[in-house]
Design a protein around this motif. Structure first.
Motif, PDB file in Angstrom:
ATOM      1  N   PRO A 122       0.803  -1.222   0.000  1.00 47.69           N
ATOM      2  CA  PRO A 122       0.000   0.000   0.000  1.00 47.69           C
ATOM      3  C   PRO A 122       0.839   1.276   0.000  1.00 47.69           C
ATOM      4  N   GLU A 123       0.283   2.300  -0.597  1.00 48.03           N
ATOM      5  CA  GLU A 123       0.735   3.643  -0.257  1.00 48.03           C
ATOM      6  C   GLU A 123      -0.377   4.196   0.630  1.00 48.03           C
ATOM      7  N   TRP A 124      -0.358   3.762   1.856  1.00 49.73           N
ATOM      8  CA  TRP A 124      -1.500   4.033   2.744  1.00 49.73           C
ATOM      9  C   TRP A 124      -1.246   5.204   3.684  1.00 49.73           C
ATOM     10  N   THR A 125      -0.064   5.783   3.604  1.00 48.19           N
ATOM     11  CA  THR A 125       0.220   6.893   4.502  1.00 48.19           C
ATOM     12  C   THR A 125       0.981   7.991   3.779  1.00 48.19           C
ATOM     13  N   ALA A 126       0.815   9.200   4.255  1.00 44.39           N
ATOM     14  CA  ALA A 126       1.529  10.385   3.769  1.00 44.39           C
ATOM     15  C   ALA A 126       1.501  11.398   4.902  1.00 44.39           C
ATOM     16  N   LEU A 127       2.252  12.471   4.756  1.00 46.06           N
ATOM     17  CA  LEU A 127       2.193  13.552   5.732  1.00 46.06           C
ATOM     18  C   LEU A 127       1.187  14.580   5.233  1.00 46.06           C
ATOM     19  N   VAL A 128       0.280  14.956   6.119  1.00 49.05           N
ATOM     20  CA  VAL A 128      -0.895  15.734   5.730  1.00 49.05           C
ATOM     21  C   VAL A 128      -0.983  17.003   6.574  1.00 49.05           C
ATOM     22  N   THR A 129      -1.436  18.079   5.945  1.00 46.05           N
ATOM     23  CA  THR A 129      -1.686  19.321   6.667  1.00 46.05           C
ATOM     24  C   THR A 129      -2.921  19.997   6.092  1.00 46.05           C
ATOM     25  N   ASN A 130      -3.346  21.063   6.726  1.00 43.57           N
ATOM     26  CA  ASN A 130      -4.499  21.815   6.238  1.00 43.57           C
ATOM     27  C   ASN A 130      -4.078  22.816   5.165  1.00 43.57           C
ATOM     28  N   GLU A 131      -4.986  23.117   4.276  1.00 39.70           N
ATOM     29  CA  GLU A 131      -4.739  24.133   3.264  1.00 39.70           C
ATOM     30  C   GLU A 131      -4.440  25.472   3.950  1.00 39.70           C
ATOM     31  N   GLY A 132      -3.376  26.133   3.486  1.00 38.20           N
ATOM     32  CA  GLY A 132      -3.010  27.420   4.048  1.00 38.20           C
ATOM     33  C   GLY A 132      -2.231  27.361   5.340  1.00 38.20           C
ATOM     34  N   SER A 133      -1.769  26.166   5.736  1.00 42.37           N
ATOM     35  CA  SER A 133      -1.031  26.031   6.998  1.00 42.37           C
ATOM     36  C   SER A 133       0.384  26.594   6.914  1.00 42.37           C
ATOM     37  N   GLY A 134       0.893  26.751   5.708  1.00 38.91           N
ATOM     38  CA  GLY A 134       2.273  27.188   5.542  1.00 38.91           C
ATOM     39  C   GLY A 134       3.271  26.050   5.563  1.00 38.91           C
ATOM     40  N   ILE A 135       2.798  24.827   5.790  1.00 45.01           N
ATOM     41  CA  ILE A 135       3.683  23.661   5.792  1.00 45.01           C
ATOM     42  C   ILE A 135       3.710  23.079   4.389  1.00 45.01           C
ATOM     43  N   GLU A 136       4.881  23.084   3.785  1.00 44.00           N
ATOM     44  CA  GLU A 136       5.014  22.602   2.413  1.00 44.00           C
ATOM     45  C   GLU A 136       6.068  21.518   2.269  1.00 44.00           C
ATOM     46  N   SER A 137       6.876  21.331   3.289  1.00 46.44           N
ATOM     47  CA  SER A 137       7.954  20.342   3.205  1.00 46.44           C
ATOM     48  C   SER A 137       8.212  19.753   4.585  1.00 46.44           C
ATOM     49  N   ILE A 138       9.018  18.714   4.619  1.00 44.61           N
ATOM     50  CA  ILE A 138       9.364  18.062   5.880  1.00 44.61           C
ATOM     51  C   ILE A 138      10.074  19.038   6.815  1.00 44.61           C
ATOM     52  N   LYS A 139      10.939  19.859   6.253  1.00 43.85           N
ATOM     53  CA  LYS A 139      11.683  20.808   7.087  1.00 43.85           C
ATOM     54  C   LYS A 139      10.760  21.775   7.823  1.00 43.85           C
TER      55      LYS A 139
END
Length: 334
Positions: A122-139
Motif C-alpha cells: 500500500p501507499e497508505w500513509t503520507a504527511l498531511v496538513t491543512n490548506e493554508g497552513s504554511g507547511i510545504e515540506s518536511i523541514k
C-alpha cells in the motif's frame, strides 16, 4: 469391621494403578496429538486498511470452510497495526493485519509472531496538513505539533521522513492519537500536521481539501498478515487454510475492483470516491513474502534504531529473518 482379604486388596490396588497409568498415557497422547489436531476456534482480525480482510469477512468464506470441521470463526476489528499486534501478543487473535515495520517493532519487543502472507503493497500513509497552513515540506515540521499513532506505519513513515531531512522525532511535538482521531485533530486545528492513514486520509483529502505535502511509497512498508507462533506450531495445516482463504479474497479483489471499492465503502462507512482512492493506492499483485519485503523491513529497522524506536543493539537482519516466513504462502501460491 469386615476385613478385606489380602488377595482382593492387592487386586484392587493393581487395577487402580493400571487405571492411573491409562489416564496418564491418554493425557500424554492427547498432548502429543495437539500438533496434528484442530483448533476449536480460529480468530481473525479485519481492518479497513486491509481490503482483503473485509472481503473475507463479508462473504463468510472462512465460516463456510471451517464449519465443515466444526471450527468456530471469530472476527475482531483492528483499528491500526498497534491494535492488531496488541491482540496477537495478548492471545486475543490468531491472525492479525499490520504494517511490516510495525511487526518488526513488536517482534523485537518479544512478540511471538511470524509474517506468513502479504495482503497488499500500500501507499497508505503520507504527511498531511491543512490548506493554508504554511507547511510545504518536511523541514517545515520543525517545532510543529504532529499527530501520529505510535507503533504503526504512519508513525514509522514520519520517523523516516524526518530522518531524510536530518531531523528526528525530538524536533517536533508528537501527539499520539489513533488514526481517525489524528485526522480529526488536524481538521480542528489542534495539531499542525498528521501522519495519515487511508481511508481517513483520502476522506479528508476529498472532503476537507487536506494537503498531502509529502508522499513516498517506498517509505511505506508492506501489509503483513501475522500469525501467532504458537498457533502455527500447533496447527500448520490451518495456517495454510487461512492463506488459501486470503488468496481467494485477493483474487476476488483483482477481478472485481469496482465491487471491492463498493464493499470497502460500505464496511468502513465511507464515501465511494474515498474508497476508490484507497483501493488505487494498493497493489495486490505479490502475496508471497520475499527478499523485497526483507530489504524494506531491514532498511526501516535501521532508521528506527537511529531514532531510538528500536533497541540500538538489536540485530535487525536476524529479527527480520525470524519474522518473515514465506514457506506457507509458497506452498499455497506457487
Amino acid at each position: 469391621m469386615k476385613r478385606i482379604p489380602l488377595i482382593d486388596l492387592r487386586s484392587f490396588l493393581a487395577i487402580a494403578l493400571f487405571g492411573f497409568i491409562l489416564v496418564i498415557a491418554s493425557g500424554c497422547a492427547a498432548a502429543e496429538g495437539e500438533t496434528e489436531g484442530k483448533p476449536e476456534k480460529i480468530r481473525l482480525d479485519y481492518a479497513y486498511y486491509s481490503p482483503t480482510s473485509l472481503v473475507l469477512k463479508k462473504f463468510e468464506w472462512a465460516e463456510e470452510v471451517f464449519a465443515e470441521e466444526d471450527i468456530e470463526v471469530e472476527w475482531t476489528l483492528s483499528q491500526g497495526s498497534n491494535k492488531a499486534l496488541e491482540f496477537l501478543r495478548s492471545d486475543s487473535i490468531d491472525f492479525g493485519s499490520s504494517a511490516g515495520a510495525a511487526a518488526l517493532i513488536s517482534k523485537e519487543s518479544g512478540a511471538p509472531i511470524e509474517n506468513v502472507y502479504i495482503y497488499s503493497k500500500p501507499e497508505w500513509t503520507a504527511l498531511v496538513t491543512n490548506e493554508g497552513s504554511g507547511i510545504e515540506s518536511i523541514k517545515d515540521l520543525k517545532g510543529k505539533n504532529v499527530a501520529a499513532t505510535m507503533g504503526t506505519d504512519p508513525f514509522i513513515f514520519l520517523v523516516r521522513a524526518l530522518d531524510s531531512e536530518g531531523l528526528t522525532i525530538n524536533d517536533i511535538t508528537l501527539t499520539n492519537l489513533q488514526h481517525a482521531d489524528g485526522g480529526s485533530a488536524l481538521v480542528s486545528g489542534d495539531v499542525d500536521a498528521w501522519a495519515g492513514l487511508d481511508p481517513h486520509m483520502a476522506k479528508l483529502e476529498l472532503e476537507e481539501n487536506a494537503q498531502l505535502f509529502f508522499r513516498n511509497a517506498d517509505l511505506n512498508t508492506y501489509g503483513f498478515l501475522n500469525v501467532r507462533q504458537e498457533f502455527a506450531d500447533k496447527y500448520p495445516e490451518y495456517v495454510n487454510k487461512v492463506i488459501e482463504l486470503y488468496e481467494r479474497a485477493r483474487n476476488w479483489v483483482l477481478e472485481n475492483p469496482e465491487e471491492a471499492a463498493q464493499l470497502l465503502a460500505e464496511e468502513a462507512d465511507i464515501d465511494l470516491e474515498v474508497a476508490k482512492i484507497q483501493m488505487e493506492r494498493n497493489d495486490f499483485s505479490n502475496a508471497i513474502p520475499g527478499q523485497v519485503h526483507e530489504d524494506a523491513i531491514v532498511e526501516a529497522g535501521k532508521v528506527l534504531q537511529d531514532a531510538d524506536v528500536l533497541n540500538p543493539d538489536a540485530d535487525v537482519e536476524k529479527l527480520t529473518q525470524e519474522l518473515i516466513n514465506p514457506e506457507y504462502a509458497k506452498e499455497i501460491i506457487e
